[in-house]
Design a protein around this motif. Structure first.
Motif, short mmCIF file in Angstrom:
data_model
loop_
_atom_site.label_atom_id
_atom_site.label_comp_id
_atom_site.label_asym_id
_atom_site.label_seq_id
_atom_site.Cartn_x
_atom_site.Cartn_y
_atom_site.Cartn_z
N VAL A 77 0.81 -1.22 0.00
CA VAL A 77 0.00 0.00 0.00
C VAL A 77 0.85 1.27 0.00
O VAL A 77 0.30 2.36 -0.02
CB VAL A 77 -1.01 0.03 1.18
CG1 VAL A 77 -1.99 -1.11 1.08
CG2 VAL A 77 -0.29 0.05 2.51
N GLY A 78 2.17 1.13 -0.01
CA GLY A 78 3.06 2.30 -0.01
C GLY A 78 3.12 2.96 -1.37
O GLY A 78 2.39 2.60 -2.31
N ASP A 79 4.01 3.92 -1.49
CA ASP A 79 4.23 4.65 -2.73
C ASP A 79 4.71 3.68 -3.81
O ASP A 79 5.75 3.04 -3.66
CB ASP A 79 5.28 5.74 -2.50
CG ASP A 79 5.70 6.44 -3.77
OD1 ASP A 79 4.85 6.61 -4.68
OD2 ASP A 79 6.88 6.82 -3.87
N PRO A 80 3.95 3.54 -4.91
CA PRO A 80 4.33 2.57 -5.94
C PRO A 80 5.68 2.87 -6.60
O PRO A 80 6.42 1.94 -6.93
CB PRO A 80 3.20 2.63 -6.96
CG PRO A 80 2.33 3.76 -6.57
CD PRO A 80 2.70 4.21 -5.21
N VAL A 81 6.03 4.13 -6.77
CA VAL A 81 7.32 4.45 -7.40
C VAL A 81 8.46 4.05 -6.47
O VAL A 81 9.46 3.47 -6.91
CB VAL A 81 7.39 5.95 -7.78
CG1 VAL A 81 8.78 6.32 -8.28
CG2 VAL A 81 6.34 6.27 -8.83
N ALA A 82 8.32 4.30 -5.17
CA ALA A 82 9.34 3.88 -4.21
C ALA A 82 9.44 2.36 -4.16
O ALA A 82 10.54 1.80 -4.09
CB ALA A 82 9.01 4.43 -2.82
#
Length: 111
Positions: free
Chosen positions: A69-74
């Motif tokens: 669920v975190g930042d997809p780019v990261a």
């Protein structure tokens, strides 16, 4: 023309073979060996959104719910093999995957 993929990915190998067979000169980036620049990932995500993340991959299945669920780019920067492939770029155009529409775009008339 630049192609981002994995050297052991069947789809990427098919794309490279077809593109080279059509006379294309490729700059190939193996995302596992070379990683993907953050700026490129941001451009890809702006173009393709969530479709850029391969949620059917073994890497995805190995992630915790918190990571998912975190930042997809990261997430893609940390786990570049999560990126759907290949990403192909030429003359400012980007495509994702190697479907019939993508093949027609890159193989027709040396486009």
């Amino acid at each position: 023309m630049r192609v981002w993929g994995l050297k052991n990915c069947d789809t990427c190998r098919k794309a490279v073979k077809a593109l080279e067979g059509a006379g294309r000169t490729l700059d190939y980036v193996d995302v596992r060996a070379n990683g993907v620049d953050r700026g490129d990932l941001e451009r890809f995500f702006a173009a393709f959104g969530d479709a850029l993340v391969n949620k059917r991959s073994t890497t995805w299945r190995g992630l915790s719910e918190a990571e998912r669920v975190g930042d997809p780019v990261a997430l893609l920067a940390t786990h570049p093999t999560l990126m759907k492939r290949p990403v192909i770029e030429a003359d400012g155009d980007l495509t994702l995957g190697w479907d019939v529409k993508t093949q027609a775009k890159w193989l027709a008339n040396g486009n």
